[in-house]
Design a protein around this motif. Structure first.
Motif, PDB file in Angstrom:
ATOM      1  N   VAL A  37      -4.614 -20.338 -13.723  1.00 13.09           N
ATOM      2  CA  VAL A  37      -3.642 -20.036 -14.772  1.00 13.09           C
ATOM      3  C   VAL A  37      -3.339 -18.541 -14.776  1.00 13.09           C
ATOM      4  CG1 VAL A  37      -3.310 -19.942 -17.280  1.00 13.09           C
ATOM      5  CG2 VAL A  37      -4.158 -22.030 -16.218  1.00 13.09           C
ATOM      6  N   ALA A  38      -4.363 -17.713 -14.602  1.00 15.42           N
ATOM      7  CA  ALA A  38      -4.158 -16.265 -14.561  1.00 15.42           C
ATOM      8  C   ALA A  38      -3.286 -15.867 -13.370  1.00 15.42           C
ATOM      9  CB  ALA A  38      -5.494 -15.538 -14.499  1.00 15.42           C
ATOM     10  N   ILE A  39      -3.517 -16.470 -12.224  1.00 12.46           N
ATOM     11  CA  ILE A  39      -2.708 -16.166 -11.034  1.00 12.46           C
ATOM     12  C   ILE A  39      -1.254 -16.588 -11.259  1.00 12.46           C
ATOM     13  CG2 ILE A  39      -2.363 -16.723  -8.594  1.00 12.46           C
ATOM     14  CD1 ILE A  39      -4.672 -14.810  -9.113  1.00 12.46           C
ATOM     15  N   ILE A  40      -1.039 -17.757 -11.828  1.00 13.09           N
ATOM     16  CA  ILE A  40       0.327 -18.233 -12.080  1.00 13.09           C
ATOM     17  C   ILE A  40       1.044 -17.320 -13.076  1.00 13.09           C
ATOM     18  CG2 ILE A  40       1.652 -20.107 -13.142  1.00 13.09           C
ATOM     19  CD1 ILE A  40      -0.397 -22.037 -11.848  1.00 13.09           C
ATOM     20  N   LEU A  41       0.350 -16.930 -14.146  1.00 13.86           N
ATOM     21  CA  LEU A  41       0.964 -16.030 -15.120  1.00 13.86           C
ATOM     22  C   LEU A  41       1.269 -14.668 -14.513  1.00 13.86           C
ATOM     23  CD1 LEU A  41      -1.057 -16.838 -18.352  1.00 13.86           C
ATOM     24  CD2 LEU A  41       1.299 -17.475 -17.806  1.00 13.86           C
ATOM     25  N   PHE A  42       0.407 -14.192 -13.628  1.00 14.72           N
ATOM     26  CA  PHE A  42       0.667 -12.927 -12.946  1.00 14.72           C
ATOM     27  C   PHE A  42       1.918 -13.024 -12.083  1.00 14.72           C
ATOM     28  CE2 PHE A  42       0.280 -10.577  -8.949  1.00 14.72           C
ATOM     29  CZ  PHE A  42       0.399  -9.287  -9.444  1.00 14.72           C
ATOM     30  N   LEU A  43       2.049 -14.108 -11.327  1.00 14.10           N
ATOM     31  CA  LEU A  43       3.224 -14.265 -10.467  1.00 14.10           C
ATOM     32  C   LEU A  43       4.511 -14.373 -11.290  1.00 14.10           C
ATOM     33  CD1 LEU A  43       1.820 -16.716  -7.778  1.00 14.10           C
ATOM     34  CD2 LEU A  43       2.322 -14.274  -7.522  1.00 14.10           C
ATOM     35  N   ILE A  44       4.458 -15.102 -12.396  1.00 21.40           N
ATOM     36  CA  ILE A  44       5.637 -15.225 -13.247  1.00 21.40           C
ATOM     37  C   ILE A  44       6.026 -13.868 -13.814  1.00 21.40           C
ATOM     38  CG2 ILE A  44       6.460 -16.168 -15.440  1.00 21.40           C
ATOM     39  CD1 ILE A  44       4.889 -18.723 -14.765  1.00 21.40           C
ATOM     40  N   SER A  45       5.051 -13.114 -14.300  1.00 14.85           N
ATOM     41  CA  SER A  45       5.378 -11.804 -14.872  1.00 14.85           C
ATOM     42  C   SER A  45       5.858 -10.836 -13.797  1.00 14.85           C
ATOM     43  CB  SER A  45       4.167 -11.223 -15.603  1.00 14.85           C
ATOM     44  OG  SER A  45       3.130 -10.940 -14.698  1.00 14.85           O
ATOM     45  N   ALA A  46       5.332 -10.953 -12.587  1.00 18.01           N
ATOM     46  CA  ALA A  46       5.790 -10.084 -11.506  1.00 18.01           C
ATOM     47  C   ALA A  46       7.238 -10.403 -11.124  1.00 18.01           C
ATOM     48  CB  ALA A  46       4.878 -10.232 -10.286  1.00 18.01           C
ATOM     49  N   ILE A  47       7.574 -11.683 -11.068  1.00 20.11           N
ATOM     50  CA  ILE A  47       8.941 -12.081 -10.703  1.00 20.11           C
ATOM     51  C   ILE A  47       9.930 -11.644 -11.778  1.00 20.11           C
ATOM     52  CG2 ILE A  47      10.462 -14.065 -10.408  1.00 20.11           C
ATOM     53  CD1 ILE A  47       8.089 -15.451  -8.990  1.00 20.11           C
ATOM     54  N   PHE A  48       9.627 -11.929 -13.049  1.00 20.48           N
ATOM     55  CA  PHE A  48      10.557 -11.566 -14.111  1.00 20.48           C
ATOM     56  C   PHE A  48      10.591 -10.062 -14.339  1.00 20.48           C
ATOM     57  CE2 PHE A  48      10.185 -16.075 -15.368  1.00 20.48           C
ATOM     58  CZ  PHE A  48      11.535 -16.379 -15.313  1.00 20.48           C
ATOM     59  N   GLY A  49       9.491  -9.369 -14.098  1.00 23.65           N
ATOM     60  CA  GLY A  49       9.487  -7.918 -14.214  1.00 23.65           C
ATOM     61  C   GLY A  49      10.344  -7.275 -13.140  1.00 23.65           C
ATOM     62  N   TYR A  50      10.334  -7.847 -11.954  1.00 22.31           N
ATOM     63  CA  TYR A  50      11.146  -7.317 -10.860  1.00 22.31           C
ATOM     64  C   TYR A  50      12.621  -7.609 -11.099  1.00 22.31           C
ATOM     65  CZ  TYR A  50      13.031  -6.590  -6.195  1.00 22.31           C
ATOM     66  OH  TYR A  50      13.775  -6.156  -5.147  1.00 22.31           O
ATOM     67  N   ARG A  51      12.916  -8.813 -11.575  1.00 26.80           N
ATOM     68  CA  ARG A  51      14.310  -9.198 -11.805  1.00 26.80           C
ATOM     69  C   ARG A  51      14.883  -8.521 -13.037  1.00 26.80           C
ATOM     70  NH1 ARG A  51      15.222 -15.243 -12.239  1.00 26.80           N
ATOM     71  NH2 ARG A  51      17.283 -14.412 -12.621  1.00 26.80           N
ATOM     72  N   GLY A  52      14.047  -8.132 -13.971  1.00 29.16           N
ATOM     73  CA  GLY A  52      14.518  -7.569 -15.217  1.00 29.16           C
ATOM     74  C   GLY A  52      15.066  -6.161 -15.077  1.00 29.16           C
ATOM     75  N   ARG A  53      14.738  -5.490 -14.014  1.00 28.63           N
ATOM     76  CA  ARG A  53      15.222  -4.121 -13.824  1.00 28.63           C
ATOM     77  C   ARG A  53      16.603  -4.141 -13.190  1.00 28.63           C
ATOM     78  NH1 ARG A  53       9.860  -1.132 -11.476  1.00 28.63           N
ATOM     79  NH2 ARG A  53       8.449  -2.085 -12.958  1.00 28.63           N
ATOM     80  N   GLY A  54      17.523  -3.558 -13.847  1.00 30.51           N
ATOM     81  CA  GLY A  54      18.873  -3.481 -13.316  1.00 30.51           C
ATOM     82  C   GLY A  54      19.165  -2.081 -12.836  1.00 30.51           C
ATOM     83  N   THR A  55      20.397  -1.855 -12.535  1.00 27.40           N
ATOM     84  CA  THR A  55      20.777  -0.511 -12.147  1.00 27.40           C
ATOM     85  C   THR A  55      20.834   0.371 -13.388  1.00 27.40           C
ATOM     86  OG1 THR A  55      23.108  -1.084 -12.330  1.00 27.40           O
ATOM     87  CG2 THR A  55      22.105  -1.307 -10.160  1.00 27.40           C
ATOM     88  N   PRO A  56      20.389   1.588 -13.299  1.00 24.14           N
ATOM     89  CA  PRO A  56      20.397   2.448 -14.483  1.00 24.14           C
ATOM     90  C   PRO A  56      21.833   2.801 -14.897  1.00 24.14           C
ATOM     91  CG  PRO A  56      19.567   3.623 -12.567  1.00 24.14           C
ATOM     92  CD  PRO A  56      19.778   2.210 -12.146  1.00 24.14           C
ATOM     93  N   ARG A  57      22.061   2.803 -16.193  1.00 25.07           N
ATOM     94  CA  ARG A  57      23.385   3.110 -16.706  1.00 25.07           C
ATOM     95  C   ARG A  57      23.446   4.582 -17.035  1.00 25.07           C
ATOM     96  NH1 ARG A  57      23.395  -2.151 -20.361  1.00 25.07           N
ATOM     97  NH2 ARG A  57      23.993  -3.597 -18.715  1.00 25.07           N
ATOM     98  N   LEU A  58      24.558   5.196 -16.673  1.00 22.49           N
ATOM     99  CA  LEU A  58      24.720   6.633 -16.928  1.00 22.49           C
ATOM    100  C   LEU A  58      25.614   6.893 -18.110  1.00 22.49           C
ATOM    101  CD1 LEU A  58      25.101   7.838 -13.261  1.00 22.49           C
ATOM    102  CD2 LEU A  58      23.094   7.978 -14.708  1.00 22.49           C
TER     103      LEU A  58
END
Length: 58
Positions: A37-58
């Motif tokens: 369960v810990a491994i699955i939660l880590f992978l989910i948070s890693a995927i959504f954390g990576y996808r959540g970052r967009g291009t910075p707005r100026l």
């Protein structure tokens, strides 16, 4: 969460050394479940954390 997996693993090892096979089997089963369960939660948070970052707005 990995802390609890290690705790149950230690409980299982101590129980196995003392001859309590049923308790050891149950504790190792719980440790496996918590670990996966810990491994699955880590992978989910890693995927959504990576996808959540967009291009910075100026």
């Amino acid at each position: 969460m990995l802390y609890w997996a290690v705790v149950f693993l230690v409980i299982a090892l101590v129980a196995a050394v003392l001859g309590f096979g049923g308790i050891a089997g149950t504790a190792i089963g719980i440790a496996k479940i918590i670990f996966f369960v810990a491994i699955i939660l880590f992978l989910i948070s890693a995927i959504f954390g990576y996808r959540g970052r967009g291009t910075p707005r100026l």
